[in-house]
Design a protein around this motif. Structure first.
Motif, mmCIF file in Angstrom:
data_model
loop_
_atom_site.group_PDB
_atom_site.id
_atom_site.type_symbol
_atom_site.label_atom_id
_atom_site.label_comp_id
_atom_site.label_asym_id
_atom_site.label_seq_id
_atom_site.Cartn_x
_atom_site.Cartn_y
_atom_site.Cartn_z
ATOM 1 N N UNK A 287 36.113 87.038 82.910
ATOM 2 C CA UNK A 287 37.070 87.679 81.957
ATOM 3 C C UNK A 287 38.243 86.828 81.664
ATOM 4 N N UNK A 288 38.448 86.677 80.351
ATOM 5 C CA UNK A 288 39.723 86.213 79.959
ATOM 6 C C UNK A 288 40.645 86.889 78.982
ATOM 7 N N UNK A 289 41.846 86.907 78.996
ATOM 8 C CA UNK A 289 42.767 87.600 78.084
ATOM 9 C C UNK A 289 42.998 86.662 77.164
ATOM 10 N N UNK A 290 42.861 86.895 75.753
ATOM 11 C CA UNK A 290 43.036 85.934 74.568
ATOM 12 C C UNK A 290 44.094 86.713 73.599
ATOM 13 N N UNK A 291 44.635 85.523 72.927
ATOM 14 C CA UNK A 291 45.551 86.262 71.847
ATOM 15 C C UNK A 291 44.999 85.330 70.448
ATOM 16 N N UNK A 292 44.761 86.169 69.584
ATOM 17 C CA UNK A 292 44.257 85.715 68.106
ATOM 18 C C UNK A 292 45.724 85.480 67.631
ATOM 19 N N UNK A 293 46.128 84.478 67.097
ATOM 20 C CA UNK A 293 47.556 84.239 66.637
ATOM 21 C C UNK A 293 47.571 84.555 65.056
ATOM 22 N N UNK A 294 48.715 84.988 64.980
ATOM 23 C CA UNK A 294 49.251 85.602 63.633
ATOM 24 C C UNK A 294 48.761 84.527 62.372
ATOM 25 N N UNK A 295 48.228 85.215 61.474
ATOM 26 C CA UNK A 295 48.053 84.122 60.091
ATOM 27 C C UNK A 295 48.344 84.785 58.752
ATOM 28 N N UNK A 296 48.075 84.124 57.729
ATOM 29 C CA UNK A 296 48.105 84.908 56.448
ATOM 30 C C UNK A 296 47.486 86.140 56.360
ATOM 31 N N UNK A 297 46.402 86.436 57.086
ATOM 32 C CA UNK A 297 45.578 87.473 56.974
ATOM 33 C C UNK A 297 46.133 88.873 57.729
ATOM 34 N N UNK A 298 46.948 88.364 58.776
ATOM 35 C CA UNK A 298 47.469 89.560 59.496
ATOM 36 C C UNK A 298 48.287 89.183 60.622
ATOM 37 N N UNK A 299 48.563 90.042 61.552
ATOM 38 C CA UNK A 299 49.594 89.843 62.898
ATOM 39 C C UNK A 299 48.696 89.277 63.951
ATOM 40 N N UNK A 300 49.425 88.905 64.827
ATOM 41 C CA UNK A 300 48.637 88.554 66.374
ATOM 42 C C UNK A 300 47.867 89.680 66.628
ATOM 43 N N UNK A 301 46.939 89.445 67.362
ATOM 44 C CA UNK A 301 46.003 90.363 67.983
ATOM 45 C C UNK A 301 45.619 89.978 69.672
ATOM 46 N N UNK A 302 45.769 91.056 70.229
ATOM 47 C CA UNK A 302 45.495 91.284 71.739
ATOM 48 C C UNK A 302 43.757 91.228 71.791
ATOM 49 N N UNK A 303 43.360 90.466 72.578
ATOM 50 C CA UNK A 303 41.906 90.637 72.770
ATOM 51 C C UNK A 303 41.583 90.126 74.431
ATOM 52 N N UNK A 304 40.333 90.523 74.594
ATOM 53 C CA UNK A 304 39.416 90.168 75.868
ATOM 54 C C UNK A 304 38.388 89.453 75.782
ATOM 55 N N UNK A 305 37.851 88.555 76.415
ATOM 56 C CA UNK A 305 36.667 88.043 76.499
ATOM 57 C C UNK A 305 35.759 88.159 77.838
ATOM 58 N N UNK A 306 34.495 88.258 77.805
ATOM 59 C CA UNK A 306 33.779 88.703 78.985
ATOM 60 C C UNK A 306 32.474 87.373 78.833
#
Length: 330
Positions: A25-44
């Protein structure tokens, strides 16, 4: 249409022929870009260590934090939660898929996650932006995730419940006709959908042709998805529906959508179930917290065994993805 029939033998055979690892398991962050704000995520993902119970965002998960990934050419599955949900809602399903060789990624949708600081589920943008959120997650996994080379990018699956199911229909090619919502406007406090529809054109929902198979669970908005609006859907669909509906979702929604799909869906109606039975069994802590304001989240109709259903639900999703994402690659 076929009514769900539990098949313990089939589920056992499916589980027994697949390799077993553990869930990293890893916690990840999808960075902000022109399509929207930063997004919190998790990967298994598959790893070789022994899983332990860890608490992530109030969920007790069985996984290994930041465990090195093992293996290559893993299919990727992405998950979209319902309104007010979070990336941890389907952690048990994600852990099971990771145990069986899949990489699974989920996010908190910025506009209607229970963890979002900018939550605004009454704005129609909370529906329209969702497919782009998932596409940005897929981009992150394919191009920026440190172990992206371990992903089999040609075999991508999707799972969504409620608004997440609506999101998935958009991603695989559906175009909802929002004007049909004017016949039955949402009435909960703060909802502005119909006001916004009357004010002008609604931005289209983005599609993502990289998704090769989709699990859709109890989507709202059946009348919005006409035969024409669904005409571009071409991937395999496993469609789950509650028998009794709830929270603005009716049994007729599923029947309309499945009838209008140009592909024959693997259609499952779960006997005696309500809409929220697609959420995994509640912990005692969560049940106490919601007992006064939202008891329907954790209360099942007499005779319905939510825990038993989710064991079968998870096993059948594994079978579906094995057929369309694993065997399709052999």
């Amino acid at each position: 249409m076929k009514v769900l029939k539990l098949s313990a033998l089939l589920a056992f055979l499916t589980l027994s022929i697949l390799p077993s690892w553990s869930a990293g398991l890893q916690l990840v962050d999808v960075p902000q870009d022109s399509h929207g704000p930063a997004i919190d995520g998790v990967v298994w993902y598959p790893c070789a260590a022994t899983p332990i119970e860890i608490k992530i965002a109030s969920f007790d998960m069985m996984a290994v934090r930041d465990c090195p990934i093992i293996g290559t050419k893993h299919p990727l599955v992405v998950i979209s939660h319902g309104a007010g949900g979070t990336f941890g809602n389907y952690h048990a399903l994600a852990e099971m898929l990771a145990d069986k060789g899949f990489i699974v990624a989920a996010i908190n949708h910025p506009l209607d996650s229970g963890q979002s600081k900018v939550r605004n589920p009454g704005d129609i943008a909370s529906m329209v932006q969702r497919p782009m959120d998932i596409s940005r997650l897929i981009d992150f996994m394919f191009y920026n995730w440190p172990d992206r080379a371990r992903i089999d990018a040609a075999h991508l699956g999707f799972i969504g419940f409620s608004r997440g199911a609506f999101t998935g229909l958009g991603l695989i090619g559906a175009d909802p006709d929002w004007n049909f919502l004017l016949d039955n406007c949402p009435v909960y406090p703060g909802n502005r959908f119909c006001e916004q529809i009357r004010s002008g054109p609604i931005a289209p929902m983005s599609h993502d042709a990289r998704i090769k198979a989709a699990v859709i669970a109890d989507s709202p908005g059946g009348p919005l998805f006409t035969r024409e609006g669904l005409s571009n859907v071409s991937v395999p669909v496993q469609y789950w529906a509650s028998e009794r509906g709830g929270d603005g979702v009716s049994p007729e929604d599923a029947a309309m959508i499945v009838q209008n799909l140009p592909v024959k869906a693997d259609f499952r109606v779960v006997p005696n179930s309500g809409h929220f039975d697609f959420l995994p069994p509640c912990t005692l802590e969560f049940a106490k917290r919601t007992a006064e304001d939202e008891p329907e989240l954790c209360t099942d109709k007499t005779g319905f065994d939510r825990a038993a259903f989710h064991k079968q639900f998870n096993a059948d999703i594994l079978t579906f993805f094995r057929k369309h994402l694993v065997e399709a690659n052999q």
